[in-house]
Design a protein around this motif. Sequence first.
Motif, PDB file in Angstrom:
ATOM      1  N   LEU A 105     136.031   4.942  47.680  1.00 23.27           N
ATOM      2  CA  LEU A 105     134.948   4.972  46.976  1.00 23.27           C
ATOM      3  C   LEU A 105     135.036   3.549  46.067  1.00 23.27           C
ATOM      4  O   LEU A 105     134.158   2.756  46.035  1.00 23.27           O
ATOM      5  N   ILE A 106     136.327   3.328  45.449  1.00 22.62           N
ATOM      6  CA  ILE A 106     136.355   2.398  44.584  1.00 22.62           C
ATOM      7  C   ILE A 106     136.527   1.075  45.365  1.00 22.62           C
ATOM      8  O   ILE A 106     135.887   0.000  44.844  1.00 22.62           O
ATOM      9  N   LEU A 107     137.044   1.035  46.390  1.00 18.97           N
ATOM     10  CA  LEU A 107     137.198  -0.063  47.191  1.00 18.97           C
ATOM     11  C   LEU A 107     135.848  -0.592  47.893  1.00 18.97           C
ATOM     12  O   LEU A 107     135.741  -1.751  48.720  1.00 18.97           O
ATOM     13  N   ALA A 108     135.114   0.307  48.307  1.00 21.13           N
ATOM     14  CA  ALA A 108     133.933  -0.078  49.057  1.00 21.13           C
ATOM     15  C   ALA A 108     132.765  -0.683  48.067  1.00 21.13           C
ATOM     16  O   ALA A 108     132.679  -0.428  47.166  1.00 21.13           O
ATOM     17  N   GLY A 109     132.204  -1.598  49.153  1.00 29.81           N
ATOM     18  CA  GLY A 109     131.156  -2.253  48.318  1.00 29.81           C
ATOM     19  C   GLY A 109     131.573  -3.751  47.427  1.00 29.81           C
ATOM     20  O   GLY A 109     132.848  -4.008  47.590  1.00 29.81           O
ATOM     21  N   ASP A 110     130.696  -4.092  46.799  1.00 30.18           N
ATOM     22  CA  ASP A 110     130.932  -5.270  46.033  1.00 30.18           C
ATOM     23  C   ASP A 110     131.875  -5.136  44.870  1.00 30.18           C
ATOM     24  O   ASP A 110     131.669  -4.235  43.828  1.00 30.18           O
ATOM     25  N   ARG A 111     133.040  -6.066  44.692  1.00 28.68           N
ATOM     26  CA  ARG A 111     134.025  -5.865  43.762  1.00 28.68           C
ATOM     27  C   ARG A 111     133.394  -6.087  42.498  1.00 28.68           C
ATOM     28  O   ARG A 111     133.896  -5.977  41.279  1.00 28.68           O
ATOM     29  N   ALA A 112     132.371  -6.879  42.379  1.00 28.01           N
ATOM     30  CA  ALA A 112     131.608  -7.124  40.934  1.00 28.01           C
ATOM     31  C   ALA A 112     131.103  -5.992  40.494  1.00 28.01           C
ATOM     32  O   ALA A 112     130.674  -5.949  39.401  1.00 28.01           O
ATOM     33  N   THR A 115     132.859   3.126  39.706  1.00 30.94           N
ATOM     34  CA  THR A 115     134.015   3.919  39.271  1.00 30.94           C
ATOM     35  C   THR A 115     133.690   4.707  38.246  1.00 30.94           C
ATOM     36  O   THR A 115     133.768   5.984  38.257  1.00 30.94           O
ATOM     37  N   ALA A 116     132.932   4.334  37.187  1.00 31.99           N
ATOM     38  CA  ALA A 116     132.532   4.855  35.989  1.00 31.99           C
ATOM     39  C   ALA A 116     131.629   6.107  36.501  1.00 31.99           C
ATOM     40  O   ALA A 116     131.577   7.144  35.936  1.00 31.99           O
ATOM     41  N   ARG A 117     130.653   5.821  37.153  1.00 28.15           N
ATOM     42  CA  ARG A 117     129.458   6.669  37.597  1.00 28.15           C
ATOM     43  C   ARG A 117     130.026   7.709  38.623  1.00 28.15           C
ATOM     44  O   ARG A 117     129.457   9.193  38.493  1.00 28.15           O
ATOM     45  N   GLU A 173     124.479   9.237  32.023  1.00 30.99           N
ATOM     46  CA  GLU A 173     124.094   7.864  32.041  1.00 30.99           C
ATOM     47  C   GLU A 173     124.019   6.570  31.131  1.00 30.99           C
ATOM     48  O   GLU A 173     124.066   5.516  31.333  1.00 30.99           O
ATOM     49  N   ASP A 174     124.266   7.427  29.868  1.00 31.08           N
ATOM     50  CA  ASP A 174     124.198   6.388  28.742  1.00 31.08           C
ATOM     51  C   ASP A 174     125.736   5.997  28.550  1.00 31.08           C
ATOM     52  O   ASP A 174     126.132   5.030  28.086  1.00 31.08           O
ATOM     53  N   LEU A 175     126.724   6.789  29.123  1.00 28.10           N
ATOM     54  CA  LEU A 175     128.115   6.393  28.896  1.00 28.10           C
ATOM     55  C   LEU A 175     128.538   5.398  29.937  1.00 28.10           C
ATOM     56  O   LEU A 175     129.427   4.746  29.874  1.00 28.10           O
ATOM     57  N   VAL A 176     127.966   5.376  31.263  1.00 32.60           N
ATOM     58  CA  VAL A 176     128.050   4.478  32.411  1.00 32.60           C
ATOM     59  C   VAL A 176     128.270   3.231  32.051  1.00 32.60           C
ATOM     60  O   VAL A 176     129.322   2.382  32.178  1.00 32.60           O
ATOM     61  N   PRO A 177     127.399   2.528  31.362  1.00 33.44           N
ATOM     62  CA  PRO A 177     127.226   1.120  30.949  1.00 33.44           C
ATOM     63  C   PRO A 177     128.285   0.834  30.113  1.00 33.44           C
ATOM     64  O   PRO A 177     128.606  -0.407  29.751  1.00 33.44           O
ATOM     65  N   LEU A 178     128.675   1.740  29.207  1.00 36.97           N
ATOM     66  CA  LEU A 178     129.929   1.310  28.090  1.00 36.97           C
ATOM     67  C   LEU A 178     131.178   1.481  28.718  1.00 36.97           C
ATOM     68  O   LEU A 178     131.987   0.877  28.306  1.00 36.97           O
ATOM     69  N   LEU A 179     131.114   2.495  29.590  1.00 37.90           N
ATOM     70  CA  LEU A 179     132.682   2.431  30.282  1.00 37.90           C
ATOM     71  C   LEU A 179     132.881   1.554  31.377  1.00 37.90           C
ATOM     72  O   LEU A 179     134.048   1.051  31.481  1.00 37.90           O
ATOM     73  N   ALA A 180     131.862   1.124  32.121  1.00 32.24           N
ATOM     74  CA  ALA A 180     131.878   0.229  33.337  1.00 32.24           C
ATOM     75  C   ALA A 180     132.803  -1.166  32.790  1.00 32.24           C
ATOM     76  O   ALA A 180     133.604  -1.376  34.001  1.00 32.24           O
ATOM     77  N   PRO A 181     132.231  -1.941  31.814  1.00 31.67           N
ATOM     78  CA  PRO A 181     132.887  -3.278  31.754  1.00 31.67           C
ATOM     79  C   PRO A 181     134.336  -3.081  31.699  1.00 31.67           C
ATOM     80  O   PRO A 181     135.156  -3.927  32.145  1.00 31.67           O
ATOM     81  N   THR A 182     135.143  -2.050  30.728  1.00 32.36           N
ATOM     82  CA  THR A 182     136.508  -1.988  30.831  1.00 32.36           C
ATOM     83  C   THR A 182     136.907  -1.372  32.022  1.00 32.36           C
ATOM     84  O   THR A 182     138.108  -2.388  32.241  1.00 32.36           O
ATOM     85  N   LEU A 183     136.541  -0.705  32.936  1.00 27.00           N
ATOM     86  CA  LEU A 183     137.069  -0.367  34.106  1.00 27.00           C
ATOM     87  C   LEU A 183     136.915  -1.558  35.051  1.00 27.00           C
ATOM     88  O   LEU A 183     137.763  -1.881  35.865  1.00 27.00           O
ATOM     89  N   ARG A 239     137.066  -4.560  34.074  1.00 25.07           N
ATOM     90  CA  ARG A 239     137.956  -5.681  33.633  1.00 25.07           C
ATOM     91  C   ARG A 239     139.656  -5.308  34.244  1.00 25.07           C
ATOM     92  O   ARG A 239     140.195  -6.052  34.677  1.00 25.07           O
ATOM     93  N   TYR A 240     139.928  -3.972  34.324  1.00 27.27           N
ATOM     94  CA  TYR A 240     141.033  -3.546  34.741  1.00 27.27           C
ATOM     95  C   TYR A 240     141.096  -3.654  36.021  1.00 27.27           C
ATOM     96  O   TYR A 240     142.083  -4.168  36.843  1.00 27.27           O
TER      97      TYR A 240
END
Length: 202
Positions: free
Chosen positions: A86-93, A99-101, A186-196, A198-199
Amino acid sequence: MSDKEEGSRPTKRTGRRPGGADTRGAVLEAARTEFAARGYEKASMRGIARLAGVDAALLHHYFGSKEQLFLAALDFPVEPATVVGLILAGDRAEVGERTARFVLTMWEQPEVRDRLLAVLRTVVGSEQIAELLRGFVVRELVTRLAAALEVEQPELRVELVLAQIIGLAVARYVIAAEPIASADAEDLVPLLAPTLQRYLAG
């Protein structure tokens, strides 16, 4: 007792245990014992079969692979191969959001959450289980995912993702710290996503 009576007494069968529900339970118990004694890397399907008193082919019939047997023995509800795919499928951007979702959707399912929390509490309370789970996660998740990431220090980055997810789970579902405990997923996804992001993508 007559010779006839003696001869009619049923003889105890020896040899390998046949298939059945009790056999599956015996295999899982043997797997827990073998994994705990040898660790994930060194434990073998043949050794587990020998301890359970069954043919090794029966283990492959029931569980397919050592990874699947480990997941069943630990009652772990998530397959690392599924997570990696799931993590590797799709656009890396979009890997961070994806992953967060996935993580939050998984944890929001009560039956999955209960099993994950049971594993988490077991790991916290037992260094032996913690070491066993580390070996499994490193081999089946961290190494596989890191090999496909085109970033510096990929293993460290994957483990930072795991740390972020575990920290979130403890705060939200174990400690129930507010406001994170009652926040909508759903409110947590956009907060967590940028950190993941970047990693995983640099």
